[in-house]
Design a protein around this motif. Structure first.
Motif, short mmCIF file in Angstrom:
data_model
loop_
_atom_site.label_atom_id
_atom_site.label_comp_id
_atom_site.label_asym_id
_atom_site.label_seq_id
_atom_site.Cartn_x
_atom_site.Cartn_y
_atom_site.Cartn_z
N ALA A 1 1.18 -1.10 -0.04
CA ALA A 1 -0.17 0.37 0.47
C ALA A 1 0.77 1.20 -0.13
O ALA A 1 0.46 2.60 -0.41
CB ALA A 1 -1.26 -0.01 1.31
N ALA A 2 2.42 1.15 0.59
CA ALA A 2 2.71 2.20 0.96
C ALA A 2 3.87 2.28 -0.66
O ALA A 2 4.88 3.13 -0.32
CB ALA A 2 3.90 2.26 1.93
N ALA A 3 3.80 1.23 -1.19
CA ALA A 3 4.10 1.10 -3.02
C ALA A 3 5.59 1.16 -2.40
O ALA A 3 6.79 1.64 -3.22
CB ALA A 3 4.08 2.55 -3.15
N SER A 4 6.18 0.20 -1.05
CA SER A 4 7.37 0.50 -0.87
C SER A 4 7.64 -1.09 -0.40
O SER A 4 8.81 -1.67 -0.02
CB SER A 4 7.61 1.33 0.41
N HIS A 5 7.54 -1.69 -1.06
CA HIS A 5 7.52 -3.53 -0.79
C HIS A 5 8.61 -3.68 -1.65
O HIS A 5 9.01 -3.38 -2.96
CB HIS A 5 6.02 -4.37 -1.92
N PRO A 6 10.13 -4.38 -0.98
CA PRO A 6 10.99 -4.90 -2.02
C PRO A 6 10.85 -5.92 -2.47
O PRO A 6 11.62 -5.54 -3.69
CB PRO A 6 12.01 -4.95 -0.44
N GLU B 1 10.62 2.36 -21.35
CA GLU B 1 9.95 2.37 -20.31
C GLU B 1 10.89 3.21 -19.23
O GLU B 1 10.93 3.38 -19.24
CB GLU B 1 11.13 0.45 -20.58
N ARG B 2 9.48 3.25 -18.38
CA ARG B 2 9.98 3.81 -17.16
C ARG B 2 10.07 2.84 -15.85
O ARG B 2 8.20 2.34 -15.61
CB ARG B 2 8.81 5.26 -16.82
N ARG B 3 10.37 2.77 -15.16
CA ARG B 3 10.48 1.99 -13.34
C ARG B 3 10.40 3.03 -12.66
O ARG B 3 10.82 4.17 -11.96
CB ARG B 3 11.95 1.74 -13.13
N VAL B 4 9.12 3.01 -11.76
CA VAL B 4 8.48 3.98 -11.04
C VAL B 4 9.12 3.26 -9.31
O VAL B 4 8.66 1.61 -9.27
CB VAL B 4 7.04 4.38 -10.72
N GLY B 5 9.92 3.84 -8.49
CA GLY B 5 9.57 3.62 -7.10
C GLY B 5 11.27 3.00 -6.76
O GLY B 5 12.04 2.56 -7.94
#
Length: 97
Positions: free
Chosen positions: A70-75, A93-97
């Motif tokens: 939910a916090a967009a921080s799962h490894p 391509e674009r990687r987010v996070g």
């Protein structure tokens, strides 16, 4: 799963059933017209894949993995999208996070 659009519930249920039967492929390609909920579908599927305490195959929403998702921080999760390069007009391509 109730937050998903009605037309996404059946495809998500089929994917979760495949996961439960150990038949879900190693990669999923989510495609379709704009604004139909592809990102919501992919997010719900990712949450269920990451969750260690699923309820009826669906992410519990409360465990550590669900909180990180939910916090967009799962490894173990990376969002990859396409973005148009304004200079060339091509999608890249674009990687987010």
């Amino acid at each position: 799963m109730s937050a998903l659009a009605p037309w996404l519930r059946d495809p998500l249920r089929r994917a979760l059933d495949a996961l439960a039967a150990d038949r879900l492929g190693h990669a999923q390609l989510v495609c379709g017209p704009e604004h139909i909920g592809k990102l919501a579908f992919a997010s719900a599927l990712a949450a269920s894949l990451l969750c260690r305490e699923r309820v009826d195959g669906i992410a519990c929403g409360h465990c550590r993995d669900c909180t990180l998702h939910a916090a967009a921080s799962h490894p173990d999760e990376r969002l990859v999208t396409l973005e148009e390069n304004e200079k060339t007009g091509r999608s890249e391509e674009r990687r987010v996070g």
